[in-house]
Scaffold this motif. Structure first.
Motif, PDB file in Angstrom:
ATOM      1  N   GLU A   1       1.005  -1.374   0.339  1.00  0.00           N
ATOM      2  CA  GLU A   1       0.096  -0.106   0.210  1.00  0.00           C
ATOM      3  C   GLU A   1       0.703   1.391  -0.046  1.00  0.00           C
ATOM      4  N   ALA A   2       1.789   1.229   0.382  1.00  0.00           N
ATOM      5  CA  ALA A   2       2.747   2.759   1.002  1.00  0.00           C
ATOM      6  C   ALA A   2       3.202   2.219  -0.270  1.00  0.00           C
ATOM      7  N   LEU A   3       3.537   1.178  -1.485  1.00  0.00           N
ATOM      8  CA  LEU A   3       4.471   1.509  -2.530  1.00  0.00           C
ATOM      9  C   LEU A   3       3.462   2.437  -3.162  1.00  0.00           C
ATOM     10  N   LEU A   4       2.109   2.561  -3.510  1.00  0.00           N
ATOM     11  CA  LEU A   4       1.004   2.786  -4.729  1.00  0.00           C
ATOM     12  C   LEU A   4       1.143   3.900  -4.037  1.00  0.00           C
ATOM     13  N   ALA A   5       0.578   4.148  -2.249  1.00  0.00           N
ATOM     14  CA  ALA A   5       0.411   5.421  -2.067  1.00  0.00           C
ATOM     15  C   ALA A   5       1.434   6.387  -2.405  1.00  0.00           C
ATOM     16  N   SER A   6       2.658   6.057  -2.389  1.00  0.00           N
ATOM     17  CA  SER A   6       4.448   7.022  -3.016  1.00  0.00           C
ATOM     18  C   SER A   6       3.562   7.132  -4.421  1.00  0.00           C
ATOM     19  N   VAL A   7       3.315   6.162  -4.967  1.00  0.00           N
ATOM     20  CA  VAL A   7       3.335   6.803  -6.501  1.00  0.00           C
ATOM     21  C   VAL A   7       2.374   7.794  -7.044  1.00  0.00           C
ATOM     22  N   ILE A   8       1.698   7.374  -6.114  1.00  0.00           N
ATOM     23  CA  ILE A   8      -0.307   8.326  -6.197  1.00  0.00           C
ATOM     24  C   ILE A   8       0.351   9.839  -6.222  1.00  0.00           C
ATOM     25  N   GLY A   9       1.099   9.949  -4.333  1.00  0.00           N
ATOM     26  CA  GLY A   9       2.376  11.238  -4.290  1.00  0.00           C
ATOM     27  C   GLY A   9       2.658  12.015  -5.145  1.00  0.00           C
ATOM     28  N   LEU A  10       3.568  10.729  -6.189  1.00  0.00           N
ATOM     29  CA  LEU A  10       5.246  11.445  -6.810  1.00  0.00           C
ATOM     30  C   LEU A  10       4.173  12.162  -7.829  1.00  0.00           C
TER      31      LEU A  10
ATOM     32  N   PHE B   1       0.051  13.206 -16.147  1.00  0.00           N
ATOM     33  CA  PHE B   1      -0.164  13.701 -14.804  1.00  0.00           C
ATOM     34  C   PHE B   1      -0.151  12.954 -13.660  1.00  0.00           C
ATOM     35  N   LEU B   2      -1.475  14.873 -13.909  1.00  0.00           N
ATOM     36  CA  LEU B   2      -2.141  14.368 -13.266  1.00  0.00           C
ATOM     37  C   LEU B   2      -3.229  13.152 -12.937  1.00  0.00           C
ATOM     38  N   SER B   3      -3.224  13.047 -14.256  1.00  0.00           N
ATOM     39  CA  SER B   3      -4.069  12.094 -15.187  1.00  0.00           C
ATOM     40  C   SER B   3      -3.939  10.685 -14.417  1.00  0.00           C
ATOM     41  N   TYR B   4      -2.487  10.328 -14.748  1.00  0.00           N
ATOM     42  CA  TYR B   4      -2.784   9.445 -13.713  1.00  0.00           C
ATOM     43  C   TYR B   4      -2.337   8.747 -12.055  1.00  0.00           C
ATOM     44  N   ALA B   5      -2.615   9.829 -11.784  1.00  0.00           N
ATOM     45  CA  ALA B   5      -2.302   9.490 -10.381  1.00  0.00           C
ATOM     46  C   ALA B   5      -4.174  10.231  -9.721  1.00  0.00           C
ATOM     47  N   VAL B   6      -4.538  10.479 -10.542  1.00  0.00           N
ATOM     48  CA  VAL B   6      -6.342  10.272 -10.293  1.00  0.00           C
ATOM     49  C   VAL B   6      -6.567   9.493 -10.537  1.00  0.00           C
ATOM     50  N   ASN B   7      -6.375   8.541 -11.649  1.00  0.00           N
ATOM     51  CA  ASN B   7      -6.987   7.554 -11.552  1.00  0.00           C
ATOM     52  C   ASN B   7      -6.338   5.912 -10.863  1.00  0.00           C
ATOM     53  N   ILE B   8      -4.585   5.973 -10.606  1.00  0.00           N
ATOM     54  CA  ILE B   8      -4.584   5.479  -9.411  1.00  0.00           C
ATOM     55  C   ILE B   8      -5.042   5.907  -8.413  1.00  0.00           C
ATOM     56  N   PHE B   9      -6.109   6.344  -8.081  1.00  0.00           N
ATOM     57  CA  PHE B   9      -6.569   6.843  -6.486  1.00  0.00           C
ATOM     58  C   PHE B   9      -7.422   6.715  -6.567  1.00  0.00           C
ATOM     59  N   ILE B  10      -8.565   6.486  -7.892  1.00  0.00           N
ATOM     60  CA  ILE B  10      -9.539   5.683  -7.838  1.00  0.00           C
ATOM     61  C   ILE B  10      -9.759   4.340  -7.896  1.00  0.00           C
TER      62      ILE B  10
ATOM     63  N   LEU C   1     -15.030   2.345 -13.874  1.00  0.00           N
ATOM     64  CA  LEU C   1     -15.261   3.964 -13.656  1.00  0.00           C
ATOM     65  C   LEU C   1     -13.536   4.162 -14.990  1.00  0.00           C
ATOM     66  N   VAL C   2     -12.347   3.644 -14.258  1.00  0.00           N
ATOM     67  CA  VAL C   2     -11.072   4.315 -14.064  1.00  0.00           C
ATOM     68  C   VAL C   2     -10.877   3.460 -15.413  1.00  0.00           C
ATOM     69  N   LEU C   3     -11.307   2.488 -15.802  1.00  0.00           N
ATOM     70  CA  LEU C   3     -11.394   2.044 -17.759  1.00  0.00           C
ATOM     71  C   LEU C   3     -11.933   3.210 -18.733  1.00  0.00           C
ATOM     72  N   THR C   4     -13.299   3.764 -18.582  1.00  0.00           N
ATOM     73  CA  THR C   4     -13.588   5.154 -18.707  1.00  0.00           C
ATOM     74  C   THR C   4     -12.940   6.354 -18.769  1.00  0.00           C
ATOM     75  N   ALA C   5     -12.764   6.164 -17.470  1.00  0.00           N
ATOM     76  CA  ALA C   5     -11.546   7.578 -17.220  1.00  0.00           C
ATOM     77  C   ALA C   5     -10.388   7.700 -18.219  1.00  0.00           C
ATOM     78  N   ILE C   6     -10.034   6.248 -18.313  1.00  0.00           N
ATOM     79  CA  ILE C   6      -8.440   6.619 -19.003  1.00  0.00           C
ATOM     80  C   ILE C   6      -8.663   6.808 -20.303  1.00  0.00           C
ATOM     81  N   VAL C   7      -9.699   6.519 -21.463  1.00  0.00           N
ATOM     82  CA  VAL C   7      -9.929   7.228 -22.543  1.00  0.00           C
ATOM     83  C   VAL C   7     -10.696   8.015 -22.872  1.00  0.00           C
TER      84      VAL C   7
END
Lengths: 114, 942
Positions: A2-11, A34-43, A71-77
């Motif tokens: 969880e910490a790894l993913l959280a750090s990815v989102i933060g960075l 980059f922000l889209s990546y972060a938001v998608n992973i967060f969701i 949700l994320v699948l459509t968000a990516i597109v």
């Protein structure tokens, strides 16, 4: 993990915002990506992490939460579509004004048309 | 259902004038008239039932959870008002046909008029107060368009804005009042509310609700102190003034008070607020009207005065007074609309509405004079015209009403009537009587029949109702007043009540006094001119302008044109709010079990972090930044894969490829480097702000992942129902194409629109001479000698069918295994894009049979068909079904209607992606890119 993913989102968020604060269109668009990546992973992680639990019925006992995934699948597109629109706007701005700065010139009070 | 049709017809019809105007102005007016006429006929077809005392109801549940239902009902009051709106509407349409100048866009005018008409009819037919509010606001908006119709006139725009601000503000207050009322009554349906008088009047919330609702009614009906907007709205074309400001919109406030009368009236609060407001408005506006020189301003203030009269009568709270109010509404609509149209005719003929420049028109415009004479005598209350009848009844009611002292109401009402006589006579005497002048701006003459037909007809009504009130109006007054008072009313209207009736003497005093006022007019005028009086517009501007300045200050402070500043403010505001929330909560660590670190994930994580971290430092070389972005994006795919989201992994990989291609193409037009222009302190500041946001989001994500969900997720339903309900084992896909198919439907439309925007923008760029000059002057980068490398060309062409086969496979299995329309569309798109890369845009374009736009269109269409199809089986939109088919020699397979929907998704995604990149490629052709013409354009081009 969880910490790894959280750090990815933060960075990714931090990099995205830093790039969005640059003064030219291209880095701003990259920042947005980059922000889209972060938001998608967060969701995505809002469904909590699970391994070997793909939500394909009949392949296991427990399944990952399919709802955030849908949700994320459509968000990516959609983020692709959004990036593309901003990109053509950036190109148009550059080609019609001859520069790719995002801020209005000094002296312009920001109320164009009034 | 035909009741709903009456309300809906004008809205549908509003589309007509804009189309029909191409066939000419007569056709346009005719089409508009046909719409209104049809609605009127429908209304008339219901009239017999309503006159028998029935209430016609119809309705559909719109948002039952909110209590908002599209319920309509037609009772006597609704019949009266709808009849006025549609009947006078017909006359106004006729009048406007001949009134509007050639240069005025007539189609637009009639469209606005019908919109307004629909909204008004909606108000008077609504059975649900929330629905009524919707229509109420619609009248404010559509009247804004009508008042500001002459956009080139600043008075028109300012008048429209003021009317919107005042009536819109009142509307907001009314929303609050209606919500309170609905809350007390336990329903938002009028038919339920109207029978709960005792409950509502005994509630503690009665007074707030009353005041708020009255605010809405008073602003709409221009009652003191909100009367000032109506004269300024007179900048509108005369048909609008005649329609909105005499017959309909300003009466909406009266309608509302009449509608709510059964539950709100009868209390001391109602009596004091409503009758006092009405009385003040009546007397004060009549006084102002006497001293107005603009014909329309005179009529505007006289309208305010008469509205005050009706308000006052409703305020008395007695059955008799309410009946008189209803009668006067009818009479006022007939004579005032006539007078407005007459003023418009004078304006048209003489080119001025200034009464000081008129006079003597009696001989020059005899027809117009005849019409004006009847209408203004009626307004003055001269027997036997209809205005006399209701004024007499009003005076009688006033004489018997105790307000402060037993006689005050009677005296003040008589003064109001006196002033009304005075300005009516002034309208006639100074406008039409007197000697013919030599200095008219234009020689006056009577207009053609078309222009005076409508006021002429109304003038006939004025006389007929005046002579035979029992035959022509009493039945309508009976049903309407019965509806207002919620008890049967049998009215008896007569011209002569005997000598002992106070109203007779009050009436005589009013007429005598009015004549004296007219005789002494020059002296009165001198006093009026000398007296100081407040300018309502200045006061209004004095209030509005500081507010506007304040909001401009706030807006400019937040958005000074710098994007970065806005982003920084937003980030800091969000971070501040998050910190505040964090400090207010408990900070125990999460209890959810954490997954042990896995070497593969850790490895991916390390590369991803390094690439992301390097980006801010290396971003000034844009190619480098793009490559790093690609690395990050592609590494997210295996993360999705490892954490049980194979669908996301597939999507992420394919979207990433397309995105990077798009950006590479874009970079072709943009500078290849970002100049170093931020000083170090600014970069540090930005880094700190970005760091705050990153730490905050990261911490939030960690906190979320180490805790269980606060509410039970609804996913269990989707997992359980995926197979039995939707017939697919891939729960993500079934959610996309089935459970949440409607969302997806919206999403593919958005995607299609985005692609069309890109196409439209690139199209407009290509038309811009500056842009094409810059494109042609783009510095040519050093290019590879091998323009279309043979190996690449051959391998991509071989790959094309294989990629497509994979795409089809991914599409077909999507319902049960990772895949589906989104991914398949992207795979197809990539297969095509490979051809663009290897063989060039022109080459590929020449071999393409389908337009990209067409693909998007088909995609949306097919998805819609999948949605509409279930309707034919009596099922809701987008219901899906599936069937297992056993077709030898194949294994048993499944046919799902969701596959059709997914096909739409597939086509839409494919079309959108290709259209986007093709639009950019078209720009590239203008940079001097040489198109390849032969199948294998392999030789170096330099």
């Amino acid at each position: 993990m969880e910490a790894l993913l959280a750090s990815v989102i933060g960075l990714l968020t931090a990099v995205g915002i830093y790039l969005m604060l640059r003064l030219r269109t291209f880095p701003v668009i990259l920042g947005l990506t980059f922000l889209s990546y972060a938001v998608n992973i967060f969701i995505f992680v809002s469904g909590r992490l699970a391994v070997n639990a793909a939500p394909i019925i009949g392949t296991g006992d427990t399944y990952a939460d399919p709802l955030p995934q849908a949700l994320v699948l459509t968000a990516i597109v959609i983020s692709f579509g959004m990036t593309a629109v901003i990109m053509i706007m950036a190109i148009g701005g550059y080609l019609s004004s001859g520069h790719d700065r995002i801020d209005l010139d000094a002296g312009d009070d920001g109320e164009a048309g009034q | 259902m035909s009741l709903a049709l009456i309300a809906v017809l004008p809205f549908l019809g509003a589309l007509l004038p804009g189309l029909v105007i191409r066939a000419g102005r007569n056709a346009c007016a005719l089409a508009t008239g046909a719409v209104t006429g049809l609605a009127f006929l429908l209304l008339v077809s219901h009239a017999p039932a309503v006159l028998r005392g029935e209430v016609i109801q119809t309705g559909i549940d719109w948002l039952p959870a909110l209590g908002l239902n599209a319920n309509l009902f037609l009772d006597g009051l609704g019949l009266l008002f709808a009849g006025l709106i549609l009947g006078i509407g017909l006359l106004i349409i006729l009048y406007a046909r001949f009134y509007l100048a050639k240069a005025d866009p007539m189609g637009q005018f009639y469209s606005y008029l019908l919109l307004f008409q629909g909204a008004m009819v909606g108000i008077v037919l609504s059975d649900n107060i929330l629905l009524l509010l919707v229509f109420w606001e619609l009248t404010s908006l559509s009247s804004f368009l009508l008042i500001g119709y002459w956009k080139h006139l600043p008075e028109g725009r300012q008048g429209a804005r003021m009317a919107l601000a005042v009536t819109g503000g009142g509307g907001l207050a009314m929303i609050a009042g209606m919500l309170i009322l609905g809350n007390i009554a336990g329903s938002y349906d009028l038919t339920v509310i109207l029978v709960q008088k005792d409950l509502i009047q005994s509630s503690d919330w009665y007074l707030p609700a009353l005041i708020l609702i009255l605010l809405g009614a008073f602003t709409k009906s221009a009652q003191f102190p909100f009367h000032f907007w109506l004269p300024h709205a007179m900048a509108a074309p005369t048909p609008v003034s005649a329609y909105l400001h005499s017959a309909t919109m300003v009466k909406a406030g009266l309608f509302l008070m009449a509608r709510m009368w059964p539950v709100l009236a009868g209390t001391p609060e109602w009596f004091w607020i409503v009758s006092t407001t009405g009385l003040i408005t009546m007397v004060m506006a009549a006084k102002i009207a006497l001293f107005k020189d603009d014909l329309k301003a005179l009529l505007a203030f006289s309208t305010v005065s008469h509205l005050g009269l009706v308000t006052m009568l409703l305020g008395f709270g007695t059955k008799a007074a309410a009946t008189v109010a209803v009668f006067h509404i009818i009479n006022h609509a007939t004579f005032k609309a006539t007078l407005f149209m007459t003023a418009g005719i004078v304006d048209h003929a003489v080119h001025t509405r200034d009464i000081t420049r008129l006079g003597g028109l009696r001989r020059l415009m005899p027809i117009t004079f005849g019409i004006a004479l009847l209408a203004s005598l009626s307004m003055a209350g001269i027997p036997p015209l209809n205005g006399f009848l209701s004024k007499e009844l009003m005076l009688e009611e006033a004489a018997h009403t105790i307000w402060i002292t037993p006689w005050a109401m009677g005296v003040l009402a008589t003064i109001g009537a006196l002033l009304s006589v005075a300005y009516s006579f002034r309208f006639l005497a100074h406008g039409f009587l007197g000697p013919v002048r030599q200095d008219y701006p234009q020689k006056p003459h009577d207009p053609g029949f078309g222009l005076w037909a409508a006021p002429g007809l109304l003038a006939v009504l004025v006389v007929v109702i005046g002579l035979f009130p029992m035959a022509t109006a009493a039945w309508l007054v009976d049903v309407a007043a019965s509806a207002v008072t919620a008890s049967p009313v049998q009215v008896h209207i007569a011209h002569w009540h005997g000598l002992s009736v106070p109203a007779l003497w009050m009436s005589l005093a009013a007429i005598g006094g009015g004549l004296v006022c007219l005789g002494a007019y020059p002296r009165l005028r001198a006093i009026w001119n000398a007296a100081p009086r407040p300018d309502a517009k200045r006061i209004f501007d004095g209030i509005v302008e500081p507010l506007a300045a304040l909001s401009r200050l706030v807006t400019d402070g937040l958005h000074n044109g710098s994007f970065g500043r806005a982003v920084v403010l937003a980030v800091l505001a969000i971070a501040g709010a998050a910190l505040w929330a964090f400090l207010g909560g408990s900070h125990a660590p999460g209890t959810r079990a954490v997954l042990p670190a896995d070497p593969i994930v850790t490895g991916i994580w390390a590369i991803l972090m390094i690439a992301a971290l390097a980006t801010p430092f290396l971003h000034r070389s844009r190619i480098t930044a793009l490559i790093l972005t690609g690395v990050v994006g592609l590494l997210i795919a295996p993360l999705f894969m490892l954490f049980s989201a194979p669908d996301l992994a597939l999507t992420q990989v394919s979207v990433e490829v397309v995105t990077i291609l798009l950006m590479l193409l874009a970079l072709h037009f943009l500078p290849k480097d970002t100049p170093a222009e931020s000083p170090l302190p600014r970069r540090v500041r930005d880094g700190v702000i970005a760091g705050i946001a990153g730490v905050g989001i990261g911490a939030l994500a960690y906190a979320m992942m180490t805790r269980g969900p606060a509410f039970t997720p609804i996913s269990a339903f989707h997992l359980a129902q995926s197979k039995p309900g939707a017939g697919g084992t891939n729960a993500v896909n079934t959610i996309i194409v089935d459970f949440r198919g409607y969302d997806t439907f919206g999403e593919i439309i958005v995607l299609g629109i985005a692609a069309l925007i890109i196409y439209a923008l690139s199209e407009s760029l290509l038309r811009n001479a500056e842009v094409t000059r810059r494109l042609a002057a783009q510095p040519r980068e050093r290019e590879s000698g091998d323009r279309h490398p043979m190996m690449l060309v051959v391998s991509t062409r071989v790959l094309l069918p294989m990629a497509m086969m994979v795409g089809v496979y991914i599409y077909l299995r999507g319902h049960n295994l990772p895949g589906g329309g989104f991914v398949a569309g992207l795979i197809f798109a990539i297969a095509y894009l490979m051809q663009y890369i290897a063989s060039g845009y022109e080459w590929s374009q020449a071999r393409q049979r389908f337009d990209h736009h067409v693909l998007i269109g088909w995609g949306v269409l097919i998805a819609s068909l999948a949605g509409v199809g279930p309707w034919f089986f009596g099922l809701p939109f987008l219901t899906s079904g599936y069937q297992y088919v056993d077709l030898w020699p194949l294994e048993e397979f499944e046919l799902a209607s969701a596959a059709i929907f997914d096909l739409g998704v597939f086509l839409c995604v494919l079309g959108a992606v290709l259209l986007t990149l093709a639009s950019l490629s078209r720009l590239a052709l203008r940079t001097g890119e040489r198109a390849s013409t032969r199948a294998y354009d392999t030789e170096g081009h330099r």
